[in-house]
Design a protein around this motif. Structure first.
Motif, PDB file in Angstrom:
ATOM      1  N   LEU A 226       0.697  -1.156   0.034  1.00  0.00           N
ATOM      2  CA  LEU A 226      -0.089   0.029   0.197  1.00  0.00           C
ATOM      3  C   LEU A 226       1.044   1.240  -0.109  1.00  0.00           C
ATOM      4  O   LEU A 226       2.011   1.315   0.603  1.00  0.00           O
ATOM      5  N   THR A 227       0.338   2.299  -0.598  1.00  0.00           N
ATOM      6  CA  THR A 227       1.033   3.534  -0.605  1.00  0.00           C
ATOM      7  C   THR A 227       0.407   4.639   0.164  1.00  0.00           C
ATOM      8  O   THR A 227      -0.133   4.383   1.373  1.00  0.00           O
ATOM      9  N   TRP A 228      -0.184   5.682  -0.370  1.00  0.00           N
ATOM     10  CA  TRP A 228      -0.881   6.706   0.568  1.00  0.00           C
ATOM     11  C   TRP A 228      -2.278   6.296   0.718  1.00  0.00           C
ATOM     12  O   TRP A 228      -2.700   5.632  -0.310  1.00  0.00           O
ATOM     13  N   GLN A 229      -2.776   6.554   1.892  1.00  0.00           N
ATOM     14  CA  GLN A 229      -4.191   6.207   2.081  1.00  0.00           C
ATOM     15  C   GLN A 229      -4.640   7.480   2.870  1.00  0.00           C
ATOM     16  O   GLN A 229      -3.937   8.403   3.309  1.00  0.00           O
ATOM     17  N   TYR A 230      -6.042   8.056   2.539  1.00  0.00           N
ATOM     18  CA  TYR A 230      -6.506   9.263   2.872  1.00  0.00           C
ATOM     19  C   TYR A 230      -7.938   8.923   3.014  1.00  0.00           C
ATOM     20  O   TYR A 230      -8.696   8.331   2.457  1.00  0.00           O
ATOM     21  N   PHE A 231      -8.388  10.402   3.805  1.00  0.00           N
ATOM     22  CA  PHE A 231      -9.851  10.567   3.744  1.00  0.00           C
ATOM     23  C   PHE A 231     -10.037  12.094   3.490  1.00  0.00           C
ATOM     24  O   PHE A 231      -9.555  12.970   4.009  1.00  0.00           O
ATOM     25  N   GLY A 232     -10.956  12.356   2.316  1.00  0.00           N
ATOM     26  CA  GLY A 232     -11.176  13.633   2.169  1.00  0.00           C
ATOM     27  C   GLY A 232     -12.581  14.164   2.479  1.00  0.00           C
ATOM     28  O   GLY A 232     -13.410  13.297   2.161  1.00  0.00           O
ATOM     29  N   SER A 233     -12.753  15.054   3.352  1.00  0.00           N
ATOM     30  CA  SER A 233     -13.619  15.598   4.070  1.00  0.00           C
ATOM     31  C   SER A 233     -14.553  16.282   2.898  1.00  0.00           C
ATOM     32  O   SER A 233     -14.046  17.302   2.618  1.00  0.00           O
ATOM     33  N   SER A 234     -16.058  16.357   3.223  1.00  0.00           N
ATOM     34  CA  SER A 234     -17.029  17.241   2.299  1.00  0.00           C
ATOM     35  C   SER A 234     -16.882  18.664   2.791  1.00  0.00           C
ATOM     36  O   SER A 234     -17.454  19.742   2.221  1.00  0.00           O
TER      37      SER A 234
ATOM     38  N   GLY B 286     -17.648  12.456   2.991  1.00  0.00           N
ATOM     39  CA  GLY B 286     -16.537  12.505   2.374  1.00  0.00           C
ATOM     40  C   GLY B 286     -15.983  11.228   1.455  1.00  0.00           C
ATOM     41  O   GLY B 286     -16.986  10.504   1.130  1.00  0.00           O
ATOM     42  N   VAL B 287     -14.838  11.088   1.253  1.00  0.00           N
ATOM     43  CA  VAL B 287     -14.328   9.957   0.290  1.00  0.00           C
ATOM     44  C   VAL B 287     -12.988   9.634   0.833  1.00  0.00           C
ATOM     45  O   VAL B 287     -12.310  10.441   1.241  1.00  0.00           O
ATOM     46  N   VAL B 288     -12.904   8.221   0.937  1.00  0.00           N
ATOM     47  CA  VAL B 288     -11.750   7.724   1.294  1.00  0.00           C
ATOM     48  C   VAL B 288     -10.990   7.052   0.029  1.00  0.00           C
ATOM     49  O   VAL B 288     -11.592   6.786  -0.835  1.00  0.00           O
ATOM     50  N   GLY B 289      -9.676   7.037   0.004  1.00  0.00           N
ATOM     51  CA  GLY B 289      -8.940   6.493  -0.991  1.00  0.00           C
ATOM     52  C   GLY B 289      -7.542   5.938  -0.768  1.00  0.00           C
ATOM     53  O   GLY B 289      -6.957   6.159   0.145  1.00  0.00           O
ATOM     54  N   SER B 290      -7.140   5.299  -1.741  1.00  0.00           N
ATOM     55  CA  SER B 290      -5.593   4.689  -1.556  1.00  0.00           C
ATOM     56  C   SER B 290      -4.884   4.878  -3.126  1.00  0.00           C
ATOM     57  O   SER B 290      -5.704   4.419  -3.966  1.00  0.00           O
ATOM     58  N   ASP B 291      -3.749   5.252  -3.112  1.00  0.00           N
ATOM     59  CA  ASP B 291      -2.937   5.203  -4.433  1.00  0.00           C
ATOM     60  C   ASP B 291      -2.466   3.817  -4.633  1.00  0.00           C
ATOM     61  O   ASP B 291      -2.135   3.099  -3.883  1.00  0.00           O
ATOM     62  N   VAL B 292      -2.375   3.668  -5.966  1.00  0.00           N
ATOM     63  CA  VAL B 292      -1.603   2.286  -6.286  1.00  0.00           C
ATOM     64  C   VAL B 292      -0.930   2.574  -7.462  1.00  0.00           C
ATOM     65  O   VAL B 292      -0.977   3.202  -8.591  1.00  0.00           O
ATOM     66  N   ALA B 293       0.501   2.414  -7.039  1.00  0.00           N
ATOM     67  CA  ALA B 293       1.368   2.783  -7.986  1.00  0.00           C
ATOM     68  C   ALA B 293       1.543   1.763  -9.195  1.00  0.00           C
ATOM     69  O   ALA B 293       1.657   0.629  -9.069  1.00  0.00           O
ATOM     70  N   LEU B 294       1.244   2.232 -10.474  1.00  0.00           N
ATOM     71  CA  LEU B 294       1.111   1.616 -11.566  1.00  0.00           C
ATOM     72  C   LEU B 294       2.418   0.526 -11.861  1.00  0.00           C
ATOM     73  O   LEU B 294       2.478  -0.222 -12.420  1.00  0.00           O
ATOM     74  N   ARG B 295       3.484   1.175 -11.569  1.00  0.00           N
ATOM     75  CA  ARG B 295       4.689   0.262 -11.678  1.00  0.00           C
ATOM     76  C   ARG B 295       4.618  -0.866 -10.576  1.00  0.00           C
ATOM     77  O   ARG B 295       5.216  -1.957 -11.277  1.00  0.00           O
ATOM     78  N   GLU B 296       4.067  -0.905  -9.636  1.00  0.00           N
ATOM     79  CA  GLU B 296       3.757  -1.769  -8.859  1.00  0.00           C
ATOM     80  C   GLU B 296       3.005  -2.971  -9.384  1.00  0.00           C
ATOM     81  O   GLU B 296       3.144  -4.381  -9.628  1.00  0.00           O
TER      82      GLU B 296
END
Length: 1063
Positions: free
Chosen positions: A203-211, A488-498
């Motif tokens: 896993l890389t970045w995990q986050y929560f973006g609030s409304s 809000g929205v939660v998300g996580s980045d996926v490096a396409l290299r991985e």
């Protein structure tokens, strides 16, 4: 046919006729064919002797020949391979989805248990303020000590993997009660962030973006304001937030351009439209209608339709909005009628997004009877929401605008200033999300590829591209459930290299590769995707880097069969004959490729695998003992490919492994020193086998180096070899400070080493050379001090192995030599005719002869004029190159680049390809005809100024009349450029070039065992009437309208709709 090309056509016919006639007798005596052939054979023999001696190619071929009985060659099943890769990627992406679901559950549960407190006082780690101190040395408020450490897994950024931090844009008050309550509630995500990362270390970045505007990110980082001290990043404007917060939508923007909208009101209206456009993505469809006393589509080509809201169309709309003018009296009912009709037609035809539909009415007030329009088209079902934006401070018509919104399930807001637009526009997203919130539809959203701006400085393109998986977070409280509140929205980045690591490069052959695209047809990952361009000394992302279509990199798929199958998620195969650009477009390979493709389940992505037919579909399998392999693997001249090009062992997850090189990790794995290491056993075994077979090369090269005594022998700097398993050996014959090209075989020169996407250039070219033949390449220095100056020559040849009538490329071997050594060898070869005859009657150094040694793409390696070395022959001698083309010795191949950047030459500020009105198209066509007519007249009146690049001349004429301050601005464009290729069947030829008052004779002879040609011409005839032939790219201008392609939408719905028209 263009009129301007008539003189050129006549010349070509003339040349064809003259080349078929016998050469004059005096021409044969002037340049004896036997003499030129002897020069070529002598030079070729001397060269072959040198490169085979110093490279050890014959020894390496013998070593692989000796082990042939123990080898196996497996034929690759492309469909089985692509399915296997896809399943591995599906498993990896499913883990990311599970991590995001954990965050959603934790956030909704935390909100359910949290009671809003208007007077809450709470300190949190503010990403901007952490570790900041006041003038007394005390930590500022919200800026306590926050431990940050460099972490290789997060691109060596300073992070804190034990806790998250909170970022807020400048326009959001960091102690607002809504913010404090939201931040306090979301503290519950910290342990989930950590648990997710421990469970899945990829896993890389995990986050929560609030409304409400705050952004909680893990691991915690420090956020730096821009040069103006502003934090412009607002998570609610990001694509992942908008796509997850709303469903796909059809939008018609209706804007008032009547006289009352003049001045500041029109400026605010334009900014509001631009802000709305920024909230749209590839899954949405849009159009814009302006109205005063009549209605008009701001893009007439889009009349009566919706177009996909991709970046090109959004940018084009912005440019047209900026040009809107006010005039007349506003009559809104006609515009609303037109908007409803478009939406109804698309809904009935099952086109567009097939989801939400809305009208955005932007005006300073509605002054007429509009109710009948709603009665006819929208009531009682109210399937189309109407959002109203009252522009300016005047409130006279506020009640009417509010009534329109409230009676059509929309939202009313007043935009009084430019600063109001951002917050007020965002409100419509919350309204559109209500049905999804009420139904608790936790749809999983995947974004297109995008670039992490923090990683731009790494200059590693495949590292920077990411995709995000996101899900909405809803309030589960009973008292607010019916209101549909989006938290809000939660998300996580996926490096396409991985992801691409799961399609190992060594299984795909010398020219093979894997790629990913979305069901919109956009590229996620592809070896030919070039997301950056250079502006001065800086690398910048191209404006359209994440909307490059599959058909723009796989442009040989002209019927778009491959594209259609992949956006529909099909599984299958396809064969194409392709032209592959090499060496920054200077050269091309002609390959027969087999494409295999399938979808990645539960995602909007498809995976493709490409194998070149022949040796590309065969894998060589060898076997050796660990003990023997380890011994040879530890030789000092040996390295293993790094930079993710070959993943022998996974070293970037466990902190204890991150400092290990791939070679160190392999040794630990084989010796059992570290049982926790995960390694690709098949790749490790192949590397061991290659180490054993190539081990004698070290002793061979060392003995050579020790036996070099004469300084004159120091012509070869380096010997090297590489194997398909990524093993690289090299040996210096001179001190490292004397090496001609010090960047060669270093990570700084990506073309000469194994990378994640490609084999080295010298390896790829050698694989397509005839067996035993060497490919010679001139290497030039790249830098501000000596840009493009030739410094060295490489020569390489492939080592092929055949088992049971199947051939595979095992390795490539070669040398780097000094350019002056190559030239010295050539001049010596042209001095003697034979041991008996002694000196030749003619020499390449005579004043009446010109001699060139060129490669199979027409680039000069040897010339008496040093400034000509490295240049294309057509730039130096247009008459000779024209003759060689007319005789079929060389062929000209047109290549295309759909990711080019061109100088902006007109007033359009858009970075997208210009979409112009029919009137503009007519003017463009007229201007083109005038330019061509001028060129036609110029060519007949001034024959000597004729230039083969007609497009460049037309460009110059057009550019002269359009000088402005933005002329150096670069924008995305399409270009075409020529590549010239020697036809190998023609090994020798000669002829006469008619140059008006005189004749120019020439002889061409192939140099044996190489890709080189010897050209000898006389200098007594001036052929400057012939134009130079340039290898330049010219911009493709679209004159006729072209129907753009249709995609499926990331999680949305496809449809056979017009997405755009190009001119």
């Amino acid at each position: 046919m263009r009129w301007a090309s008539l003189p050129k056509t006549a010349v070509m016919l003339w040349l064809l006729l003259s080349s078929t006639s016998p050469s004059p007798a005096w021409g044969q005596a002037e340049i004896p064919l036997e003499m030129v052939k002897l020069w070529a054979d002598t030079f070729g023999g001397d060269l072959y002797k040198t490169v085979t001696k110093y490279s050890g190619s014959l020894l390496l071929q013998k070593k692989y020949k000796d082990v042939e009985p123990s080898l196996k060659i497996k034929e690759v099943d492309g469909l089985e391979l692509v399915r296997k890769f896809s399943e591995a990627m599906e498993t990896m992406l499913r883990r990311k989805v599970e991590a995001v679901k954990n965050l959603v559950e934790a956030a909704e549960e935390a909100d359910l248990n949290h009671e809003f407190n208007e007077s809450l006082v709470f300190d949190y780690y503010n990403s901007v303020l952490i570790n900041e101190r006041d003038e007394n040395g005390n930590y500022v408020e919200l800026g306590a000590e926050f431990v940050l450490e460099s972490n290789a897994h997060f691109s060596n950024l300073l992070v804190n993997t034990s806790i998250s931090s909170v970022q807020l844009p400048t326009n959001v008050y960091n102690k607002d009660p809504d913010i404090l309550n939201g931040v306090y509630m979301s503290e519950a995500l910290n342990p989930v962030f950590v648990e997710n990362f421990q469970r899945d270390p990829t896993l890389t970045w995990q986050y929560f973006g609030s409304s409400t505007g705050f952004f909680r990110i893990y691991p915690g980082i420090k956020w730096t304001p821009d040069e103006n001290g502003v934090i412009a990043f607002d998570c609610r404007n990001r694509g992942w937030y908008i796509q997850a917060a709303t469903s796909p939508k059809d939008i018609v923007i209706v804007v008032d351009t009547s006289g009352s909208m003049k001045g500041l009101r029109m400026t605010i209206a334009k900014h509001t439209i631009t802000t709305i456009l920024d909230t749209l993505g590839e899954n949405d469809f849009v159009n814009i209608i302006a109205y005063s006393d009549h209605i008009h589509y701001i893009e007439p080509c889009f009349r009566g339709i919706l177009v996909q809201a991709d970046r090109d169309n959004r940018e084009h709309f912005k440019q047209l909005v900026d040009e809107l003018m006010v005039k007349g009296v506003g009559v809104v009912n006609q515009a609303l009628t037109e908007a409803f009709q478009i939406l109804n037609q698309f809904q009935e035809a099952r086109q567009g997004s097939l989801c939400n539909q809305a009208i955005m009415l932007i005006s300073d007030g509605a002054v007429e009877d509009y109710e009948p329009v709603f009665e006819k088209y929208n009531w009682p079902d109210r399937k189309v929401r109407v959002f109203t934006y009252l522009i300016g401070r005047e409130v006279t018509f506020a009640d009417r605008m509010r009534w329109i919104a409230c009676n059509n399930k929309g939202y009313y807001t007043q935009v009084s200033t430019l600063a109001d637009a951002q917050e007020n526009v965002m409100e419509y997203l919350h309204v559109l999300s209500r049905p999804m919130v009420i139904n608790h539809d936790h749809d999983i959203t995947w974004t297109e590829a995008y670039m992490d701006s923090k990683l731009l400085t790494s200059q590693a393109q495949n590292v920077m591209l990411l995709t995000t998986v996101a899900m909405p977070v809803f309030s589960k409280k009973n008292e607010t459930r019916s209101h549909g509140i989006l938290l809000g929205v939660v998300g996580s980045d996926v490096a396409l290299r991985e992801l691409m690591k799961l399609a190992p490069r060594y299984k795909l052959g010398v020219h093979g590769y894997a790629f990913l695209n979305t069901n919109n047809g956009y590229i996620l990952s592809h070896p030919d995707l070039r997301p950056l361009y250079r502006e001065g000394k800086k690398l910048k992302p191209k404006p359209n880097y994440n909307s490059v279509d599959l058909s723009e990199v796989e442009w040989e798929d002209r019927a778009e069969t491959l594209r259609a199958a992949m956006i529909n998620g099909e599984t299958g195969s396809l064969s194409l004959d392709v032209k592959v650009p090499l060496d920054k477009g200077r050269r091309a390979l002609f390959l027969a490729n087999d494409y295999f493709f399938t979808d990645i389940s539960d995602t909007p992505f498809s995976l493709g695998v490409v194998l070149s037919r022949g040796h590309g579909e065969h894998i060589l399998l060898g076997n050796t003992s660990v003990e023997e392999g380890l011994h040879d693997l530890l030789h000092p001249d040996l390295t293993l490919a790094s930079d993710c090009s070959r993943i022998y062992c996974t070293t970037d997850i466990d902190p204890d492994h991150r400092k290990l090189s791939q070679l160190e990790a392999v040794v630990r794995f084989l010796t059992g020193e570290d049982p926790d290491l995960e390694c690709d056993e098949e790749l490790v075994q192949e590397a061991l086998f290659d180490a054993v077979v190539t081990a004698p090369m070290e002793a061979y090269w060392t003995a050579l180096a020790l036996n070099i005594s004469d300084e004159s022998e120091h012509g070869v700097d380096v010997a090297f070899l590489g194997t398909r398993a990524g093993l690289l050996r090299s040996s210096l014959f001179v001190g490292s400070e004397k090496v001609s090209d010090k960047k060669f075989l270093t990570p700084e020169d990506e073309t000469s080493v194994f990378t994640m996407d490609r084999f080295p250039l010298w390896y790829r070219q050698a694989a397509e050379q005839p067996p035993g033949s060497f490919v010679f390449n001139l290497r030039s220095a790249e830098g501000p001090e000596s840009p493009g100056e030739p410094v060295a020559v490489t020569a390489s040849t492939a080592v092929a192995v055949t088992v049971d009538e199947k051939t595979a490329i095992a390795a490539a071997v070669g040398v780097q030599m000094r350019l002056e050594f190559l030239q010295r060898t050539f001049w010596a070869a042209t001095q003697q005719c034979s041991p008996v005859d002694g000196p030749c009657p003619k020499s390449c150094q005579d004043n009446d002869l010109d001699c060139f040694v060129i490669d199979n793409n027409g680039f000069i390696l040897i010339s008496e004029m040093s400034q000509e070395v490295g240049r294309f022959l057509g730039e130096v001698d247009g008459a000779l190159m024209t003759q060689l083309l007319s005789m079929g010795v060389f062929s000209q191949v047109t290549m295309y680049d759909y990711q080019a950047m061109c100088k902006l030459q007109n007033h359009h500020p858009s970075a997208a390809r210009p979409l112009v009105s029919p009137v503009s198209a007519l003017l463009t066509a007229t201007r083109w005809l005038v330019n061509e007519l001028l060129l036609f007249l110029l060519e007949w009146s001034a024959w000597g100024s004729w230039h083969v690049d007609r497009g460049a001349e037309a460009k110059a004429v057009f550019h002269h009349s359009h000088k402005h301050k933005k002329q150096d601005t670069l924008q995305p464009c399409d270009t075409e450029y020529p590549v010239f290729v020697h036809q190998m069947a023609i090994r020798e030829t000669n002829g006469v070039i008619e140059c008006g008052a005189c004749q120019k004779i020439f002889v061409m002879q192939q140099i044996p065992n190489s890709n080189l040609l010897l050209l000898v011409t006389d200098t007594t005839c001036d052929c400057s009437i012939f134009p130079l032939i340039l290898q330049e790219a010219t911009e493709v201008k679209y004159i006729l309208p072209v129907l753009q392609r249709t995609g499926g939408g990331l999680g949305g719905h496809g449809g056979d709709v017009i997405e755009g028209l190009r001119f």
